[in-house]
Design an enzyme around this catalytic site. Structure first.
Site, PDB file in Angstrom:
ATOM      1  N   ASP A 157      -2.850   3.996  -5.379  1.00 36.48           N
ATOM      2  CA  ASP A 157      -2.204   3.351  -4.243  1.00 36.48           C
ATOM      3  C   ASP A 157      -2.165   4.310  -3.051  1.00 36.48           C
ATOM      4  O   ASP A 157      -2.458   5.498  -3.164  1.00 36.48           O
ATOM      5  CB  ASP A 157      -0.812   2.828  -4.616  1.00 36.48           C
ATOM      6  CG  ASP A 157       0.174   3.934  -4.952  1.00 36.48           C
ATOM      7  OD1 ASP A 157       0.368   4.846  -4.133  1.00 36.48           O
ATOM      8  OD2 ASP A 157       0.768   3.892  -6.050  1.00 36.48           O
ATOM      9  N   ARG A 158      -1.818   3.769  -1.916  1.00 38.02           N
ATOM     10  CA  ARG A 158      -1.922   4.521  -0.656  1.00 38.02           C
ATOM     11  C   ARG A 158      -1.146   5.834  -0.684  1.00 38.02           C
ATOM     12  O   ARG A 158      -1.589   6.844  -0.133  1.00 38.02           O
ATOM     13  CB  ARG A 158      -1.428   3.637   0.495  1.00 38.02           C
ATOM     14  CG  ARG A 158      -1.660   4.216   1.869  1.00 38.02           C
ATOM     15  CD  ARG A 158      -1.217   3.234   2.933  1.00 38.02           C
ATOM     16  NE  ARG A 158      -1.447   3.747   4.267  1.00 38.02           N
ATOM     17  CZ  ARG A 158      -1.096   3.114   5.380  1.00 38.02           C
ATOM     18  NH1 ARG A 158      -0.508   1.937   5.308  1.00 38.02           N
ATOM     19  NH2 ARG A 158      -1.335   3.648   6.569  1.00 38.02           N
TER      20      ARG A 158
END
Length: 260
Positions: A123-124
């Site tokens: 994820d980011r």
């Protein structure tokens, strides 16, 4: 000498499989997975004999047609490429982002290897090891649940998890999409406000480690993946990448049961 010996074999192959669908050609040439090749075509990034070909199912003869991806000639029989990126936080795991956010494609050599794609996602906000490959079969195998490829993370969490908390993580914990498989969990250190957990999981659910930590009421405030199967971040600083060694490639092939 090599070319003299390869011509008969190539001719035998051509008689058996040519012409072939363009997306199959791109996949077998190590450019992308079959689905990735379809995405390249529909995006108008593939040319055959100088003309853009976007229609899925179009056919090509590798021995007589010239195929390009993003202006680069595709070499039939070229070896697949795999590499490790040490992903920084703030990048989304996608090869392009309609919202204009920084994406991992900016950090890897897509011009030299237009078929590169990430195997799985981070994820980011998560940092660490992200594998890229042009070998669609390998990438699919590494993500298939039957192969149980392990991933190890360092999770900095709020507070100090109890022995009971760690036992829950290790034995499997209830999430909204079911109970997780057993995990290997070690408390590495702790201070007044936070603790560092090393967690090895064998699944690939969405934001799994963060959700597991939240389930025991210890929010994850920093997350880094430090290994993926036999691969580690050795000799890869954050934001940089390197090609896999021959030994690492063989280990990945072994992990998916292709060769050992």
């Amino acid at each position: 000498m090599d070319s003299v010996h390869s011509e008969p074999e190539e001719s035998q192959q051509s008689a058996a499989v040519y012409p072939m669908r363009l997306q199959k050609f791109l996949a077998r040439a190590g450019i992308a997975s079959r689905r990735g090749a379809e995405n390249l075509m529909t995006a108008g990034r593939v040319k055959v004999n100088g003309e853009v070909v976007a229609e899925l199912g179009s056919k090509v003869d590798p021995l007589s047609d010239s195929v390009e991806v993003d202006g680069m000639l595709v070499e039939w029989g070229a070896d697949p490429v795999s590499l490790i990126l040490n992903k920084p936080a703030g990048y989304v795991t996608t090869m392009n982002d309609p919202q204009g956010r920084p994406c991992v494609a900016e950090l890897v050599p897509t011009e030299e290897h237009p078929g590169l794609y990430p195997v799985g996602r981070l994820d980011r906000a998560t940092r660490g090891l992200l594998l890229f490959t042009t070998d669609g079969e390998l990438g699919h195998g590494l993500l298939h649940p039957s192969h149980h490829v392990h991933k190890t993370y360092l999770a900095r969490v709020e507070g100090l998890p109890t022995e009971s908390d760690i036992k829950q993580l290790a034995e499997g914990i209830e999430l909204d999409d079911g109970i997780t498989a057993p995990a290997d969990v070690v408390l590495k250190d702790s201070d007044v406000e936070t603790s560092l957990l090393q967690m090895t999981i064998h699944e690939g659910r969405y934001r799994q480690v963060r959700r597991m930590c939240r389930a025991i009421h210890h929010e994850c405030i920093d997350l880094q993946r430090i290994s993926f199967g036999p691969l580690t971040l050795e000799n890869v600083v954050e934001g940089q990448w390197r090609y896999l060694t021959e030994k690492e490639t063989e280990a990945l092939q072994c992990a998916v049961g292709k060769q050992c």
